[in-house]
Design an enzyme around this catalytic site. Structure first.
Site, mmCIF file in Angstrom:
data_model
loop_
_atom_site.group_PDB
_atom_site.id
_atom_site.type_symbol
_atom_site.label_atom_id
_atom_site.label_comp_id
_atom_site.label_asym_id
_atom_site.label_seq_id
_atom_site.Cartn_x
_atom_site.Cartn_y
_atom_site.Cartn_z
ATOM 1 N N GLY A 40 40.253 28.195 -9.048
ATOM 2 C CA GLY A 40 38.963 28.787 -8.668
ATOM 3 C C GLY A 40 39.086 29.584 -7.391
ATOM 4 N N ASN A 42 39.029 32.784 -6.853
ATOM 5 C CA ASN A 42 38.538 34.158 -6.733
ATOM 6 C C ASN A 42 37.204 34.275 -6.003
ATOM 7 O OD1 ASN A 42 36.970 33.159 -8.701
ATOM 8 N ND2 ASN A 42 37.590 34.585 -10.309
ATOM 9 N N ILE A 45 35.201 29.138 -1.093
ATOM 10 C CA ILE A 45 36.189 28.343 -0.364
ATOM 11 C C ILE A 45 37.596 28.551 -0.905
ATOM 12 C CG2 ILE A 45 36.788 26.011 0.361
ATOM 13 C CD1 ILE A 45 34.090 25.087 -0.364
ATOM 14 N N GLY A 46 37.701 28.647 -2.228
ATOM 15 C CA GLY A 46 39.019 28.801 -2.851
ATOM 16 C C GLY A 46 39.707 30.056 -2.357
ATOM 17 N N TYR A 213 26.752 16.496 -11.766
ATOM 18 C CA TYR A 213 27.646 17.040 -10.741
ATOM 19 C C TYR A 213 28.143 15.914 -9.828
ATOM 20 C CZ TYR A 213 29.139 19.574 -6.580
ATOM 21 O OH TYR A 213 29.861 20.022 -5.507
#
Ligand SMILES: *[C@@H]1O[C@H](CO)[C@@H](O)[C@H](O)[C@H]1NC(C)=O
Ligand SMILES: *[C@@H]1O[C@H](CO)[C@@H](O)[C@H](O)[C@H]1NC(C)=O
Ligand SMILES: *[C@@H]1O[C@H](CO)[C@@H](O)[C@H](O)[C@H]1NC(C)=O
Length: 329
Positions: A40, A42, A45-46, A213
């Protein structure tokens, strides 16, 4: 509306002020020759995590050549951005290359909601790459309406937990061969509201998007613990982190959350601040003694009673292996 019921649920998370919680990764560890993989990557945080890993290069010796001193710059880690949207990933990779001067930022297709895609990704990665020193399980979905992955798992548990479980499992030998190596799992403070309902793991009997979640984030912590226990002595260590309440695209499924984000923007971290704890766990020297621990703001953090329960951790491990058709050991 999709975000119904979120107010009560997320207020405690939203109210943990940025001012009280501005952990910064101060490690100066440099990463030339290392290989890192961020899921992830893109956005949010990633992306910031990947950028920092790519940036951590260093100068080496001065060389005397043709009457001049030449210093040699070694770039930071070779960073793989594992993304569902490869085109978007490529744009981000270009951006990171430009900012860091590191050409070795590579995009590979990975859709964590499809075990076929995960297996194809792992197969490709294992053939092309000799090492893996840092794995950051960062990708996640939040508060989607009820939906299922390609394999029929509920989306939150399927992507946030089972998808990363399979990925980690498939890359584990490579991590061991590359030891000392580290795995960082991005979880959340929201895990406090999570419960593992073994009889309703796929949300078929009852479903609440906000809670789904939380459940999946609790699963992340339980797995970090169990994995850490199993990896003892292998040179691979595992950590889970709460990045803080971060402005990111995770809120795309909820107009209510976007509104809350705006109201509470004073205590919301930027993605770069949000990346600090992941980086801290990936880089800090001597952190191995805290294998399996949960971190927030670059400190060990308290987790819920469920998250500390070894019985649940072991059972979830076995159930997950079963669902994914993996051998239990
Ligand atoms: C989801 O759970 C939260 C927290 O328990 C609750 O406040 C909310 O009403 C629930 N939402 C729905 C749609 O049931
Ligand atoms: C990360 O979380 C996934 C999914 O919960 C789990 O399979 C994996 O073992 C975890 N890894 C670490 C290092 O915590
Ligand atoms: C762990 O969870 C199980 C099942 O919910 C429970 O029976 C047990 O008492 C818990 N153990 C601890 C130490 O909390």
């Amino acid at each position: 509306e999709k975000g119904a019921g979120v107010p009560d649920l997320f207020l405690p998370v939203l109210l943990s002020p940025k001012m009280l919680s501005s952990g910064i990764c101060t490690s100066t560890v440099q990463l030339p020759g290392k290989v890192a993989l961020v899921t992830g990557a893109n956005t949010g945080i990633g992306k910031e995590t990947a950028k920092e890993l790519a940036q951590r290069g260093k100068f080496t010796f001065l060389e005397f050549k043709n009457t001049q001193f030449i210093s040699n710059w070694l770039t930071g880690a070779r960073v793989y951005l594992a993304c569902r949207d490869v085109q978007k990933g490529e744009l981000v990779a270009r951006e990171i290359q430009t900012v860091t001067g590191n050409e070795q930022v590579l995009v590979r297709k990975l859709d964590l909601s499809d075990t076929k895609s995960i297996r194809a990704f792992a197969e490709g990665f294992l053939t092309e790459e000799k090492h893996l020193h840092i794995l950051i399980n960062n990708a996640g979905v939040m508060m989607c309406p009820y939906s299922k992955t390609a394999d029929g798992f509920e989306m939150h548990i399927g992507v946030n937990h089972l998808g990363h479980f399979l990925l980690t499992h498939l890359l584990l030998e490579k991590l061991k061969e590359s030891a000392p190596s580290r795995i960082v799992n991005v979880s959340s403070l929201a895990h406090h509201l999570g419960r593992i309902h073994f009889h309703n793991l796929q949300g078929e009997k009852f479903y609440n998007a906000s809670l789904a979640y939380c459940h999946s984030k609790l699963a992340n912590i339980l797995f970090t613990k169990e994995l850490a226990r199993r990896l003892k002595g292998s040179g691979v260590t595992a950590y889970s982190v709460h990045p803080g309440t971060v402005q990111s695209e995770l809120v795309r499924h909820s107009s209510f959350m976007r509104c809350m984000w705006w109201l509470f923007s004073f205590c919301i971290k930027t993605p770069q601040q949000g990346a600090q704890t992941s980086l801290y766990c990936a880089l800090t020297e001597g952190l191995e003694i805290l294998n399996g621990k949960h971190f927030s703001d670059c400190h060990v953090a308290w987790v819920s009673a469920q998250a500390r329960n070894e019985t649940i951790a072991r059972r979830l491990w076995d159930v997950s292996c079963d669902l994914l058709g993996l051998p239990m050991d």
